[in-house]
Design a protein around this motif. Structure first.
Motif, PDB file in Angstrom:
ATOM      1  N   VAL A 250      -3.573  55.057 -38.939  1.00 26.65           N
ATOM      2  CA  VAL A 250      -2.671  55.220 -40.120  1.00 26.65           C
ATOM      3  C   VAL A 250      -2.896  56.515 -40.901  1.00 26.65           C
ATOM      4  O   VAL A 250      -3.967  56.347 -41.750  1.00 26.65           O
ATOM      5  CB  VAL A 250      -2.805  53.931 -40.846  1.00 26.65           C
ATOM      6  N   TYR A 251      -2.318  57.678 -40.692  1.00 28.78           N
ATOM      7  CA  TYR A 251      -2.477  58.993 -41.523  1.00 28.78           C
ATOM      8  C   TYR A 251      -2.370  58.617 -43.071  1.00 28.78           C
ATOM      9  O   TYR A 251      -1.864  57.639 -43.611  1.00 28.78           O
ATOM     10  CB  TYR A 251      -1.357  59.926 -41.093  1.00 28.78           C
ATOM     11  N   TRP A 255      -0.545  55.443 -45.426  1.00 32.05           N
ATOM     12  CA  TRP A 255      -1.067  54.791 -46.583  1.00 32.05           C
ATOM     13  C   TRP A 255      -0.484  54.705 -47.964  1.00 32.05           C
ATOM     14  O   TRP A 255       0.023  53.798 -48.499  1.00 32.05           O
ATOM     15  CB  TRP A 255      -2.570  55.146 -46.810  1.00 32.05           C
ATOM     16  N   TYR A 310       0.431  65.627 -48.569  1.00 26.53           N
ATOM     17  CA  TYR A 310      -0.809  65.559 -47.549  1.00 26.53           C
ATOM     18  C   TYR A 310      -0.188  65.910 -46.293  1.00 26.53           C
ATOM     19  O   TYR A 310      -0.740  65.754 -45.298  1.00 26.53           O
ATOM     20  CB  TYR A 310      -1.237  64.039 -47.697  1.00 26.53           C
ATOM     21  N   PRO A 320      -5.456  71.095 -40.240  1.00 28.40           N
ATOM     22  CA  PRO A 320      -5.734  69.799 -40.962  1.00 28.40           C
ATOM     23  C   PRO A 320      -5.936  69.691 -42.490  1.00 28.40           C
ATOM     24  O   PRO A 320      -6.732  70.869 -42.870  1.00 28.40           O
ATOM     25  CB  PRO A 320      -6.878  69.409 -40.100  1.00 28.40           C
ATOM     26  N   VAL A 321      -6.185  68.824 -43.063  1.00 23.76           N
ATOM     27  CA  VAL A 321      -6.477  68.640 -44.671  1.00 23.76           C
ATOM     28  C   VAL A 321      -7.686  68.981 -44.699  1.00 23.76           C
ATOM     29  O   VAL A 321      -8.690  68.753 -43.496  1.00 23.76           O
ATOM     30  CB  VAL A 321      -6.369  67.322 -45.324  1.00 23.76           C
ATOM     31  N   TYR A 322      -8.193  69.402 -45.652  1.00 22.53           N
ATOM     32  CA  TYR A 322      -9.648  70.186 -45.740  1.00 22.53           C
ATOM     33  C   TYR A 322     -10.683  68.890 -45.644  1.00 22.53           C
ATOM     34  O   TYR A 322     -11.588  69.212 -44.833  1.00 22.53           O
ATOM     35  CB  TYR A 322      -9.628  70.810 -47.339  1.00 22.53           C
ATOM     36  N   TYR A 324     -10.700  65.089 -45.000  1.00 23.31           N
ATOM     37  CA  TYR A 324      -9.899  63.763 -44.737  1.00 23.31           C
ATOM     38  C   TYR A 324     -10.631  62.687 -45.336  1.00 23.31           C
ATOM     39  O   TYR A 324      -9.909  61.608 -45.871  1.00 23.31           O
ATOM     40  CB  TYR A 324      -9.642  63.580 -43.193  1.00 23.31           C
ATOM     41  N   TYR A 325     -11.875  62.762 -45.317  1.00 27.52           N
ATOM     42  CA  TYR A 325     -12.776  61.748 -45.944  1.00 27.52           C
ATOM     43  C   TYR A 325     -12.302  61.573 -47.490  1.00 27.52           C
ATOM     44  O   TYR A 325     -12.203  60.519 -47.964  1.00 27.52           O
ATOM     45  CB  TYR A 325     -14.272  62.286 -45.841  1.00 27.52           C
ATOM     46  N   ILE A 328      -9.087  59.732 -47.969  1.00 26.58           N
ATOM     47  CA  ILE A 328      -8.988  58.471 -48.069  1.00 26.58           C
ATOM     48  C   ILE A 328      -9.707  57.590 -49.215  1.00 26.58           C
ATOM     49  O   ILE A 328      -9.205  56.814 -50.171  1.00 26.58           O
ATOM     50  CB  ILE A 328      -9.906  57.783 -46.981  1.00 26.58           C
ATOM     51  N   TRP A 332      -7.904  55.142 -52.010  1.00 26.00           N
ATOM     52  CA  TRP A 332      -8.259  53.836 -52.443  1.00 26.00           C
ATOM     53  C   TRP A 332      -8.514  53.616 -53.972  1.00 26.00           C
ATOM     54  O   TRP A 332      -8.368  52.729 -54.686  1.00 26.00           O
ATOM     55  CB  TRP A 332      -9.256  53.326 -51.503  1.00 26.00           C
TER      56      TRP A 332
ATOM     57  N   GLN B  33     -10.288  52.446 -38.869  1.00 25.13           N
ATOM     58  CA  GLN B  33      -9.483  53.654 -39.471  1.00 25.13           C
ATOM     59  C   GLN B  33     -10.276  54.695 -39.991  1.00 25.13           C
ATOM     60  O   GLN B  33      -9.910  55.606 -40.343  1.00 25.13           O
ATOM     61  CB  GLN B  33      -8.434  53.021 -40.232  1.00 25.13           C
ATOM     62  N   PHE B  37     -13.089  60.776 -38.716  1.00 23.53           N
ATOM     63  CA  PHE B  37     -12.033  61.578 -39.650  1.00 23.53           C
ATOM     64  C   PHE B  37     -11.497  62.826 -39.013  1.00 23.53           C
ATOM     65  O   PHE B  37     -10.524  63.187 -39.392  1.00 23.53           O
ATOM     66  CB  PHE B  37     -12.840  61.845 -40.908  1.00 23.53           C
ATOM     67  N   SER B  41      -7.613  63.297 -38.856  1.00 21.73           N
ATOM     68  CA  SER B  41      -6.917  64.594 -39.793  1.00 21.73           C
ATOM     69  C   SER B  41      -5.981  65.245 -38.788  1.00 21.73           C
ATOM     70  O   SER B  41      -5.059  65.840 -39.220  1.00 21.73           O
ATOM     71  CB  SER B  41      -7.850  65.469 -40.335  1.00 21.73           C
ATOM     72  N   ARG B  42      -6.138  65.025 -37.540  1.00 24.47           N
ATOM     73  CA  ARG B  42      -5.311  65.901 -36.608  1.00 24.47           C
ATOM     74  C   ARG B  42      -4.214  65.091 -35.956  1.00 24.47           C
ATOM     75  O   ARG B  42      -3.432  65.325 -35.131  1.00 24.47           O
ATOM     76  CB  ARG B  42      -6.089  66.620 -35.567  1.00 24.47           C
ATOM     77  N   SER B  43      -4.157  63.829 -36.423  1.00 26.60           N
ATOM     78  CA  SER B  43      -3.150  62.866 -35.963  1.00 26.60           C
ATOM     79  C   SER B  43      -1.777  63.522 -36.155  1.00 26.60           C
ATOM     80  O   SER B  43      -0.505  62.929 -35.511  1.00 26.60           O
ATOM     81  CB  SER B  43      -3.248  61.376 -36.201  1.00 26.60           C
ATOM     82  N   PHE B  45      -0.529  66.356 -35.788  1.00 29.88           N
ATOM     83  CA  PHE B  45      -0.159  67.577 -34.739  1.00 29.88           C
ATOM     84  C   PHE B  45       0.070  67.104 -33.301  1.00 29.88           C
ATOM     85  O   PHE B  45      -0.592  65.921 -33.133  1.00 29.88           O
ATOM     86  CB  PHE B  45      -1.199  68.621 -34.832  1.00 29.88           C
ATOM     87  N   HIS B  76     -11.621  74.596 -37.155  1.00 31.15           N
ATOM     88  CA  HIS B  76     -11.970  74.373 -38.813  1.00 31.15           C
ATOM     89  C   HIS B  76     -12.398  72.934 -39.141  1.00 31.15           C
ATOM     90  O   HIS B  76     -11.765  71.999 -38.539  1.00 31.15           O
ATOM     91  CB  HIS B  76     -10.661  74.613 -39.410  1.00 31.15           C
ATOM     92  N   ARG B  77     -13.546  72.924 -39.831  1.00 29.21           N
ATOM     93  CA  ARG B  77     -13.923  71.376 -40.005  1.00 29.21           C
ATOM     94  C   ARG B  77     -13.193  70.455 -40.796  1.00 29.21           C
ATOM     95  O   ARG B  77     -12.120  70.831 -41.374  1.00 29.21           O
ATOM     96  CB  ARG B  77     -15.113  71.709 -40.866  1.00 29.21           C
ATOM     97  N   SER B  78     -13.385  69.191 -40.433  1.00 32.06           N
ATOM     98  CA  SER B  78     -12.284  68.133 -40.951  1.00 32.06           C
ATOM     99  C   SER B  78     -12.648  68.116 -42.366  1.00 32.06           C
ATOM    100  O   SER B  78     -13.900  68.171 -42.772  1.00 32.06           O
ATOM    101  CB  SER B  78     -12.612  67.205 -40.071  1.00 32.06           C
TER     102      SER B  78
END
Lengths: 579, 78
Positions: A250-251, A255, A310, A320-322, A324-325, A328, A332, B33, B37, B41-43, B45, B76-78
């Motif tokens: 669930v991206y 959410w 996002y 990808p986003v800088y 992801y942590y 989230i 929340w 979930q 990470f 974050s790549r889901s 693409f 590129h780091r997540s």
């Protein structure tokens, strides 16, 4: 992980033929899947968006009228209406001639049509005032008094534009991110129809004087059932879609969207009951009112806007986003703190101080999600700012994301009692509200639609120039609007805090800023006209067809072969070229 | 009566919203979930629109700005 191997596969010169074949097949499948999902969302999303665009124009009209009435109190709306109708009648024959011309480019046609309209308006002004010597009326009737036009503007922005735009975005984002085609399209279209009937009835009701005067719930009591039924249909669709999703992750955007769809129907239903149908008595009602009014922004419009950013920012620039942590954490903590914030609207009001204090704490805690979201959006963009020149949707979304950081930080500070001593009950608050609902939410939604609509209709935007015009009018307009009201509001607050300062002097000090506000508002309204023209042209199929997955069909083995021999074109382009 | 409705809805909301948030969070932990990470974050693409591909441009923009592939983006780091 899959994505990175794909990229390496694309660029590595030593890739084996079998791998390349599998890659092409996978690429083919992904493009087809996305095209199928988009095409299932087409009608419902466009239906909601059409309603949103229609009401956006009316909301701008009423907003502009309200703004002008602040510095020209006798201003008669019928002046604009008459001007609009007569100019249209005068210029339409000319426009038809221009539109039929075969030698002009589309941009030139739009330019000449605009010129024809403005010229007709100017002609009528001159004829009416100086040639026929007919005076403009100075009495407008009760329906166009400040109280009613402002209520209409707010309701139309909140429910006519904001909510419908949000739902249009959701109906495209959620199926895409769940990787499952949209289901129950007819129910969603019916929901859009019910919603728009409700809005129409509500606008007429408010203008007729039946408004409830409860801010954000101004529609007369016969309107909410329409809206509740419609929201319930959308929410039920959301739940079913969630259970049917094909993508196991669930991206973060999902959410936010699911959160919004879960919160809003409940919030609205409860708020209508405790404010309209069985109103809480006394000051409790103001608490109920602002609990709801702030939550509409915080738990409905904000999650949709932030969630959409996002998706759009990473998707457009292909990164990808800088963190992801952090994203989230951001979601929340928003879910945890935002619903506390409403009482800061009642600072200094006759409600128990602990309620205000709790809200102030909640508002300050909002720094956590705001910083998380801000860091994420801006760090993702870092190094890709050049793309702003080439991508219309990125421009709007990044403008909105920057504004989100600014407006949220400002909002948290405004919740402090010391700050509110000056800023509360002044134009400062109005500037802040517009920076949030417009600079952040509306701009992001425009960005989403610039990305979404061509993928739904298979039609490119008709005119880049018009898109640029839309962007600059809206962004410069909101900046003028916000700056003038913030300056005006701050001095206003200081002057009101000084008992020796004459009130009438304070009023006349505001005048130049209020005129600036009308100028900013007029620019934004013109921008919306540009958007409406682009949207209608796109729906009507004016402009070039889109390249890419919309045209997609199965590849022939010859095309796969051609690709293996060094071409880097996507399968869709190969398919297109071979038509 | 009106007071009762207000208290009931406000308290009900706290329980309902709070409870739903806790349940949702518990579900996402159990469902994994929060586990990877980088992958998550790549889901957004896929093979057709991979990391590194720019997917939006003005309709009159030259094609070269529309597609940009760089494998460095993938790391590129997540």
């Amino acid at each position: 992980m899959a994505a990175s191997t794909v990229v390496n596969g694309l660029t590595s010169p030593n890739v084996s033929n079998a791998d390349a074949g599998a890659l092409a097949e996978e690429q083919c499948r992904a493009a087809k899947e996305r095209a199928a999902i988009d095409s299932a969302s087409r009608l419902p999303a466009l239906a909601w968006l059409a309603g949103a665009t229609f009401w956006l124009l009316w909301a701008s009209f009423f907003g502009l009228v309200t703004s002008i009435k602040m510095h020209i109190p006798w201003f008669d709306v019928r002046v604009i209406m008459e001007l609009g109708i007569i100019s249209t009648l005068l210029s339409v024959p000319l426009m038809v001639l221009i539109a039929r011309s075969k030698n002009l480019s589309l941009d030139a046609k739009i330019g000449f049509c605009t010129f024809a309209f403005v010229a007709a308006a100017a002609l009528w002004l001159v004829l009416r005032t100086w040639v026929f010597d007919i005076r403009w009326s100075e009495h407008g009737g009760a329906w166009q008094t400040f109280g009613r036009t402002r209520m209409t503007h707010l309701s139309l922005i909140g429910y006519g534009w904001g909510t419908q735009a949000g739902i249009a975005g959701i109906l495209w984002l959620v199926p895409r991110l769940s990787r499952t085609p949209l289901i129950y399209p007819n129910a969603l279209i019916a929901a859009a129809a019910i919603w728009n009937v409700g809005i129409f009835a509500g606008v007429i009701g408010i203008l007729a004087g039946l408004g409830t005067s409860v801010e954000w719930l101004d529609f007369p009591p016969f309107v909410p059932p329409f809206l509740i039924v419609s929201l319930a249909i959308v929410a039920a669709w959301g739940i079913v879609t969630f259970t049917r999703r094909q993508e196991s992750h669930v991206y973060v955007t999902l959410w936010y969207c699911f959160g919004a769809m879960f919160w809003m129907p409940w919030l609205y239903t409860v708020a209508v009951i405790i404010n309209i149908y069985s109103p809480a008595t006394g000051v409790v009602q103001s608490a109920c009112n602002w609990w709801f009014a702030h939550n509409v922004l915080g738990l409905w419009l904000t999650p949709i806007g932030v969630g959409a950013a996002y998706y759009i920012i990473p998707k457009v620039i292909g990164r990808p986003v800088y963190s992801y942590y952090l994203s989230i954490i951001g979601f929340w903590s928003l879910a945890l703190f935002y619903s506390w914030a409403g009482m800061h609207h009642l600072i200094g009001g006759p409600i128990p101080p602990w309620m205000v204090s709790a809200s102030t704490v909640g508002s300050m805690m909002m720094f956590i999600p705001v910083i998380a979201v801000g860091v994420n959006h801006h760090m993702t963009m870092l190094g890709h700012m050049g793309q702003l020149r080439y991508s219309p949707s990125l421009r709007f979304v990044v403008f909105g994301a920057i504004t989100y950081t600014a407006v949220s930080a400002q909002g948290a500070i405004e919740a402090l009692r010391e700050f509110s001593e000056v800023a509360h009950f002044t134009n400062y608050t109005v500037g802040h509200a517009h920076l949030g609902a417009y600079g952040f939410f509306t701009m992001i939604m425009f960005g989403v639609f610039y990305y979404m609509v061509p993928r739904l209709t298979g039609q490119e935007w008709a005119s880049s120039r018009l898109i640029r015009l839309h962007f600059w009018l809206c962004s410069v307009g909101i900046v003028i609007y916000f700056t003038s009201l913030s300056i005006s509001g701050w001095f206003e607050g200081r002057q009101m805090n000084n008992p020796d300062y004459p009130f009438i002097q304070k009023m006349s000090n505001e005048l130049p800023w209020l005129i600036c506000r009308s100028i900013g508002g007029a620019m934004m309204s013109l921008g919306h006209v540009a958007w409406a023209i682009l949207f209608v042209l796109n729906i009507c199929g004016v402009g070039s067809r889109r390249e890419g997955p919309t045209f997609f069909r199965e590849k022939t083995s010859a095309e796969v072969e051609a690709e293996l021999n060094g071409s880097t074109a996507t399968p869709a382009e190969v398919a297109l070229a071979s038509r | 009566m009106a007071d009762f409705i207000v208290y009931a809805t406000v308290l009900g909301s706290i329980v309902f919203f709070g409870g739903a948030a806790i349940l949702a969070m518990a579900w996402s932990f159990r469902n994994g979930q929060f586990e990877n990470f980088h992958k998550s974050s790549r889901s957004i693409f896929d093979a057709d629109e991979p990391v590194g591909r720019v997917t939006d441009r003005f309709p009159d923009a030259p094609r070269s700005h529309g597609t940009k592939n760089s494998s460095s983006e993938a790391s590129h780091r997540s």
